[in-house]
Motif scaffolding. Structure first.
Motif, PDB file in Angstrom:
ATOM      1  N   GLY A   1       0.815  -1.206   0.000  1.00 39.50           N
ATOM      2  CA  GLY A   1       0.000   0.000   0.000  1.00 39.50           C
ATOM      3  C   GLY A   1       0.846   1.252   0.000  1.00 39.50           C
ATOM      4  O   GLY A   1       1.918   1.296   0.620  1.00 39.50           O
ATOM      5  N   TYR A   2       0.360   2.300  -0.688  1.00 40.86           N
ATOM      6  CA  TYR A   2       1.141   3.515  -0.864  1.00 40.86           C
ATOM      7  C   TYR A   2       0.333   4.765  -0.560  1.00 40.86           C
ATOM      8  O   TYR A   2      -0.892   4.786  -0.659  1.00 40.86           O
ATOM      9  CB  TYR A   2       1.672   3.583  -2.309  1.00 40.86           C
ATOM     10  CG  TYR A   2       2.607   2.448  -2.620  1.00 40.86           C
ATOM     11  CD1 TYR A   2       3.936   2.486  -2.225  1.00 40.86           C
ATOM     12  CD2 TYR A   2       2.132   1.297  -3.252  1.00 40.86           C
ATOM     13  CE1 TYR A   2       4.788   1.413  -2.481  1.00 40.86           C
ATOM     14  CE2 TYR A   2       2.972   0.227  -3.508  1.00 40.86           C
ATOM     15  CZ  TYR A   2       4.301   0.292  -3.111  1.00 40.86           C
ATOM     16  OH  TYR A   2       5.138  -0.777  -3.346  1.00 40.86           O
ATOM     17  N   ARG A   3       1.064   5.805  -0.193  1.00 42.14           N
ATOM     18  CA  ARG A   3       0.496   7.133   0.021  1.00 42.14           C
ATOM     19  C   ARG A   3       1.336   8.131  -0.756  1.00 42.14           C
ATOM     20  O   ARG A   3       2.447   7.819  -1.198  1.00 42.14           O
ATOM     21  CB  ARG A   3       0.468   7.495   1.506  1.00 42.14           C
ATOM     22  CG  ARG A   3       1.839   7.462   2.176  1.00 42.14           C
ATOM     23  CD  ARG A   3       1.746   7.623   3.678  1.00 42.14           C
ATOM     24  NE  ARG A   3       1.389   8.972   4.043  1.00 42.14           N
ATOM     25  CZ  ARG A   3       2.287   9.901   4.375  1.00 42.14           C
ATOM     26  NH1 ARG A   3       3.586   9.620   4.398  1.00 42.14           N
ATOM     27  NH2 ARG A   3       1.902  11.109   4.689  1.00 42.14           N
TER      28      ARG A   3
ATOM     29  N   TRP B   1       5.805   9.449  -4.001  1.00 46.00           N
ATOM     30  CA  TRP B   1       5.185   8.232  -3.526  1.00 46.00           C
ATOM     31  C   TRP B   1       5.968   7.708  -2.329  1.00 46.00           C
ATOM     32  O   TRP B   1       7.195   7.720  -2.323  1.00 46.00           O
ATOM     33  CB  TRP B   1       5.159   7.161  -4.629  1.00 46.00           C
ATOM     34  CG  TRP B   1       4.122   7.443  -5.658  1.00 46.00           C
ATOM     35  CD1 TRP B   1       4.317   7.826  -6.948  1.00 46.00           C
ATOM     36  CD2 TRP B   1       2.708   7.381  -5.467  1.00 46.00           C
ATOM     37  NE1 TRP B   1       3.124   8.024  -7.582  1.00 46.00           N
ATOM     38  CE2 TRP B   1       2.114   7.752  -6.694  1.00 46.00           C
ATOM     39  CE3 TRP B   1       1.891   7.066  -4.387  1.00 46.00           C
ATOM     40  CZ2 TRP B   1       0.740   7.801  -6.862  1.00 46.00           C
ATOM     41  CZ3 TRP B   1       0.526   7.117  -4.557  1.00 46.00           C
ATOM     42  CH2 TRP B   1      -0.041   7.477  -5.783  1.00 46.00           C
ATOM     43  N   ARG B   2       5.243   7.253  -1.342  1.00 40.52           N
ATOM     44  CA  ARG B   2       5.861   6.707  -0.136  1.00 40.52           C
ATOM     45  C   ARG B   2       5.101   5.442   0.272  1.00 40.52           C
ATOM     46  O   ARG B   2       3.929   5.279  -0.069  1.00 40.52           O
ATOM     47  CB  ARG B   2       5.825   7.725   1.011  1.00 40.52           C
ATOM     48  CG  ARG B   2       6.562   9.022   0.686  1.00 40.52           C
ATOM     49  CD  ARG B   2       6.471  10.015   1.828  1.00 40.52           C
ATOM     50  NE  ARG B   2       7.123  11.268   1.485  1.00 40.52           N
ATOM     51  CZ  ARG B   2       8.416  11.520   1.653  1.00 40.52           C
ATOM     52  NH1 ARG B   2       9.195  10.582   2.173  1.00 40.52           N
ATOM     53  NH2 ARG B   2       8.919  12.692   1.322  1.00 40.52           N
ATOM     54  N   ASN B   3       5.774   4.575   1.001  1.00 42.07           N
ATOM     55  CA  ASN B   3       5.074   3.431   1.574  1.00 42.07           C
ATOM     56  C   ASN B   3       4.048   3.938   2.577  1.00 42.07           C
ATOM     57  O   ASN B   3       4.286   4.917   3.295  1.00 42.07           O
ATOM     58  CB  ASN B   3       6.053   2.492   2.272  1.00 42.07           C
ATOM     59  CG  ASN B   3       6.923   1.741   1.287  1.00 42.07           C
ATOM     60  OD1 ASN B   3       6.422   1.197   0.309  1.00 42.07           O
ATOM     61  ND2 ASN B   3       8.216   1.713   1.534  1.00 42.07           N
ATOM     62  N   ALA B   4       2.908   3.270   2.630  1.00 40.37           N
ATOM     63  CA  ALA B   4       1.895   3.645   3.616  1.00 40.37           C
ATOM     64  C   ALA B   4       2.441   3.451   5.020  1.00 40.37           C
ATOM     65  O   ALA B   4       3.313   2.610   5.265  1.00 40.37           O
ATOM     66  CB  ALA B   4       0.648   2.794   3.422  1.00 40.37           C
TER      67      ALA B   4
ATOM     68  N   ASN C   1      -4.632   1.840   5.782  1.00 45.44           N
ATOM     69  CA  ASN C   1      -3.343   2.375   5.378  1.00 45.44           C
ATOM     70  C   ASN C   1      -2.880   1.854   4.022  1.00 45.44           C
ATOM     71  O   ASN C   1      -2.575   0.676   3.853  1.00 45.44           O
ATOM     72  CB  ASN C   1      -2.284   2.041   6.427  1.00 45.44           C
ATOM     73  CG  ASN C   1      -2.644   2.556   7.801  1.00 45.44           C
ATOM     74  OD1 ASN C   1      -3.812   2.608   8.163  1.00 45.44           O
ATOM     75  ND2 ASN C   1      -1.649   2.927   8.576  1.00 45.44           N
ATOM     76  N   GLY C   2      -2.820   2.747   3.031  1.00 44.31           N
ATOM     77  CA  GLY C   2      -2.328   2.396   1.712  1.00 44.31           C
ATOM     78  C   GLY C   2      -3.363   1.834   0.763  1.00 44.31           C
ATOM     79  O   GLY C   2      -3.044   1.592  -0.411  1.00 44.31           O
TER      80      GLY C   2
ATOM     81  N   ASN D   1      -4.475   0.193  -4.293  1.00 45.88           N
ATOM     82  CA  ASN D   1      -3.402   0.181  -3.301  1.00 45.88           C
ATOM     83  C   ASN D   1      -2.674   1.521  -3.257  1.00 45.88           C
ATOM     84  O   ASN D   1      -1.472   1.600  -3.057  1.00 45.88           O
ATOM     85  CB  ASN D   1      -2.421  -0.969  -3.546  1.00 45.88           C
ATOM     86  CG  ASN D   1      -1.711  -0.904  -4.881  1.00 45.88           C
ATOM     87  OD1 ASN D   1      -2.295  -0.513  -5.879  1.00 45.88           O
ATOM     88  ND2 ASN D   1      -0.443  -1.309  -4.904  1.00 45.88           N
ATOM     89  N   THR D   2      -3.447   2.601  -3.444  1.00 51.05           N
ATOM     90  CA  THR D   2      -2.962   3.961  -3.207  1.00 51.05           C
ATOM     91  C   THR D   2      -4.040   4.725  -2.456  1.00 51.05           C
ATOM     92  O   THR D   2      -5.234   4.510  -2.678  1.00 51.05           O
ATOM     93  CB  THR D   2      -2.666   4.709  -4.522  1.00 51.05           C
ATOM     94  OG1 THR D   2      -3.888   4.930  -5.225  1.00 51.05           O
ATOM     95  CG2 THR D   2      -1.703   3.931  -5.400  1.00 51.05           C
ATOM     96  N   GLU D   3      -3.619   5.638  -1.593  1.00 48.50           N
ATOM     97  CA  GLU D   3      -4.564   6.421  -0.813  1.00 48.50           C
ATOM     98  C   GLU D   3      -5.134   7.605  -1.593  1.00 48.50           C
ATOM     99  O   GLU D   3      -5.985   8.328  -1.079  1.00 48.50           O
ATOM    100  CB  GLU D   3      -3.898   6.914   0.467  1.00 48.50           C
ATOM    101  CG  GLU D   3      -3.532   5.783   1.425  1.00 48.50           C
ATOM    102  CD  GLU D   3      -2.860   6.260   2.704  1.00 48.50           C
ATOM    103  OE1 GLU D   3      -2.654   7.485   2.837  1.00 48.50           O
ATOM    104  OE2 GLU D   3      -2.523   5.405   3.552  1.00 48.50           O
TER     105      GLU D   3
END
Length: 455
Positions: free
Chosen positions: A231-233, A239-242, A314-315, A335-337
């Motif tokens: 999952g990512y934010r 882009w960052r890991n959630a 999260n993510g 799988n992105t916020e």
């Protein structure tokens, strides 16, 4: 399962249950038009995930986009396993109804019958109230330190419930509605007490294994799980890991993973007699007075009856829309916020129904949009000013007049007039750090430069 809420449904009272009376066939070039709708979002990175549209149980659109793992550049596929967040609640609700059918409990039983540690203030809270969010118990995901501390701790369900056990009720039990994750943690404990089995094992042995749902289960971060999406934010233009969340924290409110095909198979089973009985289904899809049944939102879209639930963990953002009178299912797993999953699902359904002017049914709580109001500086020095006006944001770029941007989700807003989208970069608690301005195929980053204007 997070505390941020979308007020997203035109509420509808009803008493009947009809499934399978489908109307029509797939419109001409439906798949191509759906692809044209999704592809720009995928190309810009706003959507990464998988989508399925099924009519009478047969997929008519089933595709995946973006990366399941950005670090290894592994692509999503239709078989990728996604965390589904609060879609978990319909599994939990079905388990409660199954236990009621076998005489292990009734929906009118007080929670203290199965959880004697409950405080005296909860004496009037019944299992039904937990299922339809009318208990008045505060949600642990709304606590001030949830994002900074609680979500990272491995806690037992009892310890999670204890986080709000000393808090006053939001209203007298049964006299209001407040979407409540603590209630579904309690329901997990009810399932364990009534069945004598751990929550995860009861669902697996009662539903998932018999139905052949081999790609659905309780997400344990320590387990090696093939085809699991990361999952990512998006924050500060990257882009960052959630942010991590302990596996025990979502529990019966939002802990499951699944796939497009398993969720479709679950629906086919749920709307037959293979999961719960017809009387239990009627109970599940009866509006408790607030546009919510037992584990499902109940409403309308495009003039058609809609049963739906989304997930936010999260993510990951997810939505599962069921149009029961049309035997149509629309699934969007991301799988992105940043993904506007609800708007995407409704616009795909609009293509099916031939709704040429679909209107967004997403209404954000004013405090969310007030949080976003303020000034943002683009890399060329131009300033974007955001101000809330009613149920939308007015957005003005230096030298241009302000135009309304309607919400597509809790972080994404669209101006059809300018063919422009803004996506908010936020911290886990919702505080904005910047935004992405997308126009055509061009994305521009902007950093937040001051606090929201005072109204």
């Amino acid at each position: 399962m997070h505390g941020v809420r979308l007020l997203a449904f035109i509420l509808l009272g009803w008493t009947g249950l009809s499934i399978g009376s489908a109307r029509g066939e797939a419109p001409p070039d439906f798949a191509d038009r759906a692809e044209s709708l999704v592809r720009p979002l995928a190309r810009s990175g706003l959507f990464s995930g998988a989508i399925l549209v099924a009519h009478r149980g047969v997929p008519v659109f089933r595709r995946a986009y973006g990366y399941a793992n950005r670090e290894w550049e592994v692509l999503n596929t239709p078989e990728t396993r996604f965390r589904v967040g609060s879609i978990t609640k319909q599994f939990t609700a079905a388990a409660i109804l199954k236990l009621a059918e076998t005489g292990r409990l009734t929906l009118e039983d007080p929670i203290r019958l199965f959880y004697p540690q409950a405080p005296e203030a909860w004496a009037g809270v019944t299992i039904r109230m937990l299922l339809n969010h009318t208990s008045g118990i505060p949600s642990y995901t709304n606590l001030p330190d949830y994002y900074a501390r609680i979500q990272r701790l491995e806690l037992s369900p009892q310890a999670i419930v204890a986080l709000t056990a000393d808090k006053p009720l939001l209203f007298e039990p049964g006299r209001g509605f407040d979407y409540n994750n603590t209630g579904y943690i309690l329901l997990g404990l009810v399932i364990e007490a009534a069945s004598g089995l751990p929550y995860e094992r009861y669902l697996r042995e009662t539903f998932f294994d018999p139905l052949g749902l081999n790609d659905t289960g309780y997400d344990d971060a320590t387990t090696i799980l093939p085809r699991r999406a990361a999952g990512y934010r998006h924050a500060n233009g990257r882009w960052r890991n959630a942010f991590p969340i302990a596996s025990s924290i979502p529990y019966a409110a939002g802990a499951h993973y699944s796939t497009l095909d398993d969720l479709l198979a679950w629906d086919r089973a749920l709307f037959s007699d293979r999961v719960i009985s017809a009387p239990s289904r009627r109970a599940m899809f009866t509006d408790g007075g607030y546009g919510y049944g037992l584990g499902w939102f109940l409403g309308t879209a495009h003039g058609h009856r809609l049963w739906s639930h989304g997930g936010n963990i999260n993510g990951f953002l997810t939505i599962k829309d069921n149009y029961p009178d049309d035997d149509l299912v629309v699934l969007v797993l991301a799988n992105t916020e940043t993904a506007p999953v609800q708007t995407l699902a409704r616009e795909i359904a609009a293509l099916w129904f031939g709704d040429l002017e679909p209107k967004s049914d997403i209404v954000l709580e004013p405090e969310i949009m007030d949080r976003y109001a303020g000034r943002y500086r683009l890399s060329d020095g131009a300033i974007l000013t955001l101000v809330r006006e009613g149920d939308h944001l007015m957005v003005a770029l230096s030298g241009e007049s302000a135009v309304p941007f309607a919400p597509e989700g809790d972080r994404t807003f669209l101006s059809r007039e300018r063919d422009t989208r803004i996506t908010m970069d936020t911290e886990p608690d919702g505080r904005p750090t910047g935004l992405i301005l997308s126009r055509g195929t061009t994305d521009r980053m902007a950093e937040r430069i001051e606090e929201p204007a005072q109204h």
